[in-house]
Motif scaffolding. Structure first.
Motif, PDB file in Angstrom:
ATOM      1  N   ARG A 399      23.276   9.968  70.723  1.00 45.15           N
ATOM      2  CA  ARG A 399      24.381  10.337  69.838  1.00 45.15           C
ATOM      3  C   ARG A 399      25.699   9.998  70.512  1.00 45.15           C
ATOM      4  NH1 ARG A 399      24.314  16.326  68.016  1.00 45.15           N
ATOM      5  NH2 ARG A 399      22.633  15.510  66.689  1.00 45.15           N
ATOM      6  N   GLU A 400      26.489   9.143  69.853  1.00 46.00           N
ATOM      7  CA  GLU A 400      27.802   8.809  70.394  1.00 46.00           C
ATOM      8  C   GLU A 400      28.708  10.022  70.277  1.00 46.00           C
ATOM      9  OE1 GLU A 400      31.433   5.607  69.936  1.00 46.00           O
ATOM     10  OE2 GLU A 400      30.104   6.006  68.256  1.00 46.00           O
ATOM     11  N   ARG A 401      29.268  10.429  71.381  1.00 48.68           N
ATOM     12  CA  ARG A 401      30.004  11.692  71.412  1.00 48.68           C
ATOM     13  C   ARG A 401      31.237  11.668  70.518  1.00 48.68           C
ATOM     14  NH1 ARG A 401      30.990  13.821  77.332  1.00 48.68           N
ATOM     15  NH2 ARG A 401      28.729  13.470  77.348  1.00 48.68           N
ATOM     16  N   ALA A 433       6.616  12.597  76.842  1.00 47.81           N
ATOM     17  CA  ALA A 433       7.108  11.387  76.172  1.00 47.81           C
ATOM     18  C   ALA A 433       7.839  10.468  77.140  1.00 47.81           C
ATOM     19  CB  ALA A 433       8.035  11.765  75.016  1.00 47.81           C
ATOM     20  N   THR A 434       7.881   9.192  76.755  1.00 51.94           N
ATOM     21  CA  THR A 434       8.705   8.200  77.440  1.00 51.94           C
ATOM     22  C   THR A 434       9.462   7.401  76.389  1.00 51.94           C
ATOM     23  OG1 THR A 434       7.130   7.995  79.264  1.00 51.94           O
ATOM     24  CG2 THR A 434       8.753   6.240  79.010  1.00 51.94           C
ATOM     25  N   ALA A 435      10.770   7.393  76.503  1.00 55.75           N
ATOM     26  CA  ALA A 435      11.618   6.653  75.569  1.00 55.75           C
ATOM     27  C   ALA A 435      12.132   5.392  76.258  1.00 55.75           C
ATOM     28  CB  ALA A 435      12.793   7.510  75.106  1.00 55.75           C
ATOM     29  N   THR A 436      12.312   4.343  75.477  1.00 56.66           N
ATOM     30  CA  THR A 436      12.838   3.079  75.980  1.00 56.66           C
ATOM     31  C   THR A 436      14.163   2.784  75.299  1.00 56.66           C
ATOM     32  OG1 THR A 436      10.604   2.233  76.349  1.00 56.66           O
ATOM     33  CG2 THR A 436      12.398   0.619  76.286  1.00 56.66           C
ATOM     34  N   VAL A 437      15.224   2.676  76.078  1.00 56.28           N
ATOM     35  CA  VAL A 437      16.563   2.412  75.552  1.00 56.28           C
ATOM     36  C   VAL A 437      16.937   0.978  75.871  1.00 56.28           C
ATOM     37  CG1 VAL A 437      18.999   3.028  75.650  1.00 56.28           C
ATOM     38  CG2 VAL A 437      17.254   4.820  75.809  1.00 56.28           C
ATOM     39  N   ASP A 438      17.210   0.199  74.848  1.00 53.89           N
ATOM     40  CA  ASP A 438      17.672  -1.178  75.014  1.00 53.89           C
ATOM     41  C   ASP A 438      19.196  -1.180  74.919  1.00 53.89           C
ATOM     42  OD1 ASP A 438      18.287  -3.833  74.969  1.00 53.89           O
ATOM     43  OD2 ASP A 438      17.083  -4.334  73.203  1.00 53.89           O
ATOM     44  N   PRO A 439      19.914  -1.471  76.017  1.00 53.37           N
ATOM     45  CA  PRO A 439      21.380  -1.439  75.971  1.00 53.37           C
ATOM     46  C   PRO A 439      21.978  -2.331  74.896  1.00 53.37           C
ATOM     47  CG  PRO A 439      20.633  -1.541  78.241  1.00 53.37           C
ATOM     48  CD  PRO A 439      19.420  -1.758  77.381  1.00 53.37           C
ATOM     49  N   ALA A 440      21.271  -3.384  74.486  1.00 53.21           N
ATOM     50  CA  ALA A 440      21.819  -4.280  73.463  1.00 53.21           C
ATOM     51  C   ALA A 440      22.013  -3.561  72.132  1.00 53.21           C
ATOM     52  CB  ALA A 440      20.900  -5.486  73.277  1.00 53.21           C
ATOM     53  N   THR A 441      21.304  -2.437  71.920  1.00 55.64           N
ATOM     54  CA  THR A 441      21.438  -1.703  70.656  1.00 55.64           C
ATOM     55  C   THR A 441      22.611  -0.727  70.683  1.00 55.64           C
ATOM     56  OG1 THR A 441      19.943   0.090  71.358  1.00 55.64           O
ATOM     57  CG2 THR A 441      18.947  -1.857  70.323  1.00 55.64           C
ATOM     58  N   LEU A 442      23.229  -0.533  71.835  1.00 55.05           N
ATOM     59  CA  LEU A 442      24.377   0.378  71.944  1.00 55.05           C
ATOM     60  C   LEU A 442      25.637  -0.425  71.669  1.00 55.05           C
ATOM     61  CD1 LEU A 442      23.264   2.284  75.159  1.00 55.05           C
ATOM     62  CD2 LEU A 442      22.807   2.867  72.770  1.00 55.05           C
ATOM     63  N   THR A 443      26.006  -0.459  70.411  1.00 54.89           N
ATOM     64  CA  THR A 443      27.026  -1.409  69.968  1.00 54.89           C
ATOM     65  C   THR A 443      28.449  -0.955  70.219  1.00 54.89           C
ATOM     66  OG1 THR A 443      26.916  -0.421  67.752  1.00 54.89           O
ATOM     67  CG2 THR A 443      25.514  -2.333  68.182  1.00 54.89           C
ATOM     68  N   ARG A 444      28.653   0.285  70.664  1.00 52.09           N
ATOM     69  CA  ARG A 444      30.016   0.783  70.848  1.00 52.09           C
ATOM     70  C   ARG A 444      30.189   1.312  72.260  1.00 52.09           C
ATOM     71  NH1 ARG A 444      32.466   2.954  65.671  1.00 52.09           N
ATOM     72  NH2 ARG A 444      33.406   4.533  66.972  1.00 52.09           N
ATOM     73  N   ALA A 445      31.336   1.008  72.845  1.00 54.39           N
ATOM     74  CA  ALA A 445      31.666   1.589  74.144  1.00 54.39           C
ATOM     75  C   ALA A 445      31.954   3.070  73.960  1.00 54.39           C
ATOM     76  CB  ALA A 445      32.881   0.889  74.738  1.00 54.39           C
ATOM     77  N   GLY A 446      31.518   3.872  74.912  1.00 56.36           N
ATOM     78  CA  GLY A 446      31.774   5.300  74.822  1.00 56.36           C
ATOM     79  C   GLY A 446      30.719   6.085  75.558  1.00 56.36           C
ATOM     80  N   LEU A 447      30.729   7.401  75.338  1.00 54.33           N
ATOM     81  CA  LEU A 447      29.763   8.300  75.951  1.00 54.33           C
ATOM     82  C   LEU A 447      28.681   8.632  74.930  1.00 54.33           C
ATOM     83  CD1 LEU A 447      32.215  10.708  77.810  1.00 54.33           C
ATOM     84  CD2 LEU A 447      31.148   8.603  78.644  1.00 54.33           C
ATOM     85  N   TRP A 448      27.439   8.506  75.355  1.00 51.83           N
ATOM     86  CA  TRP A 448      26.282   8.740  74.489  1.00 51.83           C
ATOM     87  C   TRP A 448      25.431   9.851  75.103  1.00 51.83           C
ATOM     88  CZ3 TRP A 448      25.081   5.520  70.136  1.00 51.83           C
ATOM     89  CH2 TRP A 448      25.976   4.462  69.931  1.00 51.83           C
ATOM     90  N   ASP A 449      25.176  10.892  74.312  1.00 43.69           N
ATOM     91  CA  ASP A 449      24.352  12.006  74.770  1.00 43.69           C
ATOM     92  C   ASP A 449      22.910  11.799  74.330  1.00 43.69           C
ATOM     93  OD1 ASP A 449      26.420  13.593  75.971  1.00 43.69           O
ATOM     94  OD2 ASP A 449      27.132  14.023  73.953  1.00 43.69           O
ATOM     95  N   ALA A 450      21.966  12.167  75.212  1.00 48.91           N
ATOM     96  CA  ALA A 450      20.542  12.065  74.897  1.00 48.91           C
ATOM     97  C   ALA A 450      20.075  13.378  74.300  1.00 48.91           C
ATOM     98  CB  ALA A 450      19.749  11.736  76.155  1.00 48.91           C
TER      99      ALA A 450
END
Length: 647
Positions: A399-401, A433-450
């Motif tokens: 979630r983008e803060r 669980a194991t989640a896989t985060v692909d940085p290419a999908t994070l289209t906006r600069a900012g802080l993202w909470d898990a």
């Protein structure tokens, strides 16, 4: 150029809260001559009418309609439809705002799929929005194949000819749930509904003063009278059976049962919640057959059964028990792997702050009438939860803060029944669980909470990922992948996992590099960096700066141990005798300051430590203080000499 989209905004005394709405509407990527914005002023008494008129004078896209106060949003929206010239009509509230590309993306998606209704992904800033509906795109959605019925706010795009052909308009006057009546009929009569989930189109905002119309305390009698009108729409356009029961279930679940559960119920004033209970029970008894409640989650079935049986005190006791149930998610690993971030965690429920345990026996029976008492209700819910543990799911969302936009990440998980030591056959239900985060999908600069989201038993709950125990807290390097600089970090003081995307250029851990770590062979520079890069390596630049002169040279980062190795060829003939500060140019473009400098002179090139900005500021302040002290002493001596000379 024909108008593609007409945006209709009902307005009543928004004050400063309309500024974000106006800015987002006038900043759309859709060409200015392809959309219009119609503000319908519903008798505002603040400065808004004059401000809107001035806006319309200055911008040909904007039109303003003034009318006497109608009491609610239905009539202003209908007036806006009548004034609209666009192929599609989009409804926006004056407190909310759109994503920059919302109109263009929704219009193109609607045309491509022949949609009468286009539902754009929503983000809630202090307000709840549907989550499951936006898990993926639905180009051809119906109330049967997608959870459309979870989204009944009017903040969607409707084909204007469709509205005119079926004569669909909002109910008018001071009333509640006019949007439910309108949107439900649109869903049931549309040839096609398209759901766009890969871009946040609509930001649903709760005002700081909480004065949005939907947050005002309501009259239970009037509210549930209006709710019956939405049920009437369902009955008009569906046949008795499974589909109708499933649609009715949305109102039973969201507008009735959920009001009677946990902390939400206990937060109501006692007299008001008794009134709400009485009105809800009347609707349930009048309108819903047994098939409606049968499809609810087990905890919801218990509340519905107690409602039907008119057992208010038991509903209250069950709410007090549910209020103590929470989700916990503990990180078990955070590490980079081939350009993706792998996040491991376990999740389970707690009750009154302790891990929740269940009887291991999977035997359960359907709920046949209301439970005898609170203990029986809890036992039935527990048995049902264990019996259906194979259906439990775990998700990780980012979630983008700043915007509250959230996105599902790829997750693999297992379900584990863990025996509770010292108990009589009790087990804990744990999701690993194991989640896989692909940085290419994070289209906006900012802080993202898990955030972790779990569906288990009768609950769907979310929580932040963490805290991580200090002694076992993973501390991965920042990663340079997918066109971003991503720094995983733990928040203070709560130690929740968050990602800093393209912002923390000053604290990605490069300060540990020393001149002794750097190898300089002729013009070839090699340096190990605490950065993760994909196996294929990454093209970057090395920037050298001195006295306003900069040189950028190609460089590469390749995997090297736990980090990366920087390699560059220096333009030695171009480096005059000076001290050259070094920075790493990354995609974005952004520059990460390196704690190194190159000192060139007659003796060749040496690698030295670059003074930290903080240290440099400290030196400047100390010099100023010394200079000030010296000047002060000099001035005192001169004044003393001047007095002596005058004497």
């Amino acid at each position: 150029m024909p108008v593609k989209v007409s945006v209709v905004v009902p307005v009543y005394n928004p004050g400063v809260y309309i500024e974000g709405c106006v800015e987002s509407l006038l900043g759309q990527s859709l060409p200015p001559d392809e959309y219009e914005v119609i503000f319908v002023d519903d008798g505002s008494t603040d400065d808004t009418p004059a401000l809107l008129d001035a806006l319309a004078t200055a911008d040909p896209r904007v039109a303003v309609v003034h009318q006497e106060n109608s009491g609610w949003s239905g009539k202003p929206r209908n007036v806006g439809i009548a004034a609209a010239r666009g192929e599609y009509v989009m409804f926006v509230d004056n407190d909310d705002h759109l994503g920059d590309e919302a109109l263009e993306r929704m219009y193109d998606y609607g045309v491509a799929n022949g949609a009468d209704v286009v539902v754009g992904k929503m983000a809630g800033k202090g307000r709840s929005v549907p989550v499951e509906l936006f898990r993926r795109n639905h180009p051809h959605a119906t109330v049967e194949n997608a959870p459309l019925i979870d989204s009944l706010t009017p903040h969607k795009m409707f084909r204007r000819a469709f509205l005119d052909d079926i004569g669909l308009r909002f109910p008018e006057g001071r009333r509640r749930l006019e949007d439910h009546v309108f949107v439900t009929e649109a869903y049931l009569r549309a040839a096609n509904v398209s759901v766009l989930s890969d871009y946040v189109c609509y930001y649903h905002v709760r005002r700081d003063d909480a004065s949005n119309a939907g947050f005002q305390r309501f009259d239970p009698g009037g509210y549930f009278k209006n709710l019956r009108e939405a049920l009437d729409v369902v009955e008009r356009y569906t046949e008795p059976g499974t589909l109708r029961d499933r649609l009715f279930r949305r109102w039973l679940r969201v507008e009735m049962v959920e009001r009677m559960r946990g902390r939400r119920f206990l937060a109501m004033p006692v007299d008001w919640r008794r009134d709400v209970f009485a009105e809800i029970r009347q609707v349930v008894v009048e309108r819903f057959g047994p098939g409606v409640a049968a499809g609810l989650q087990p905890t919801q079935q218990v509340v519905a059964a107690l409602l039907t049986a008119d057992r208010y005190d038991d509903v209250e006791a069950f709410a007090e028990w549910e209020a103590g149930i929470a989700l916990t998610a503990v990180p078990e690993g955070v590490a980079w792997e081939d350009g993706t971030l792998r996040i491991g965690f376990t999740a389970e429920y707690t009750s009154a702050g302790e891990p929740m345990t269940f009887a291991a026996d999977k035997a359960r029976s359907p709920l046949d009438g209301p439970p005898e008492d609170l203990a029986a209700a809890i036992a039935w819910v527990g048995a049902d939860t264990v019996a259906h543990f194979d259906k439990a799911t775990a998700d990780l969302l980012l979630r983008e803060r700043a915007s509250a936009a959230q996105y599902f990440q790829k997750v693999e998980f297992t379900r584990e029944e863990a025996p509770e030591p010292g108990s009589d056959g009790q087990v804990r239900l744990v999701l690993r669980a194991t989640a896989t985060v692909d940085p290419a999908t994070l289209t906006r600069a900012g802080l993202w909470d898990a955030l972790v989201r779990v569906k288990l038993g009768g609950w769907t709950k979310e929580c932040r990922l963490g805290p991580a125990p200090l002694q076992d807290r993973p501390s991965p390097h920042a990663g340079l992948a997918g066109g971003h600089v991503v720094l995983p970090y733990w928040t203070a003081p709560h130690a929740h996992l968050a990602l800093d995307v393209d912002r923390a250029t000053h604290r990605v851990g490069l300060g540990a590099l020393t001149p002794d770590d750097v190898t300089l062979t002729g013009a070839r520079l090699l340096a190990p960096l605490p950065l993760h890069v994909p196996a294929a390596g990454t093209e970057v630049t090395l920037r050298l700066t001195s006295s306003g002169t900069s040189h950028d040279m190609p460089a590469t980062l390749t995997p090297h141990g736990a980090g990366a190795r920087l390699e560059a060829v220096l333009p030695l003939p171009d480096l005059r005798a000076a001290t050259w500060r070094a920075a790493l140019g990354t995609p974005g473009p952004r520059h990460l300051a390196l704690p190194l400098a190159l000192r060139t002179g007659v003796g060749g090139v040496r690698v030295v430590r670059q003074p930290r900005a903080g240290a440099l500021r400290h030196l400047v302040r100390r010099a100023r203080r010394r200079l000030g002290t010296t000047l002060g002493r000099t001035a005192t001596r001169l004044r003393t000499r001047a007095r002596a000379w005058r004497r």
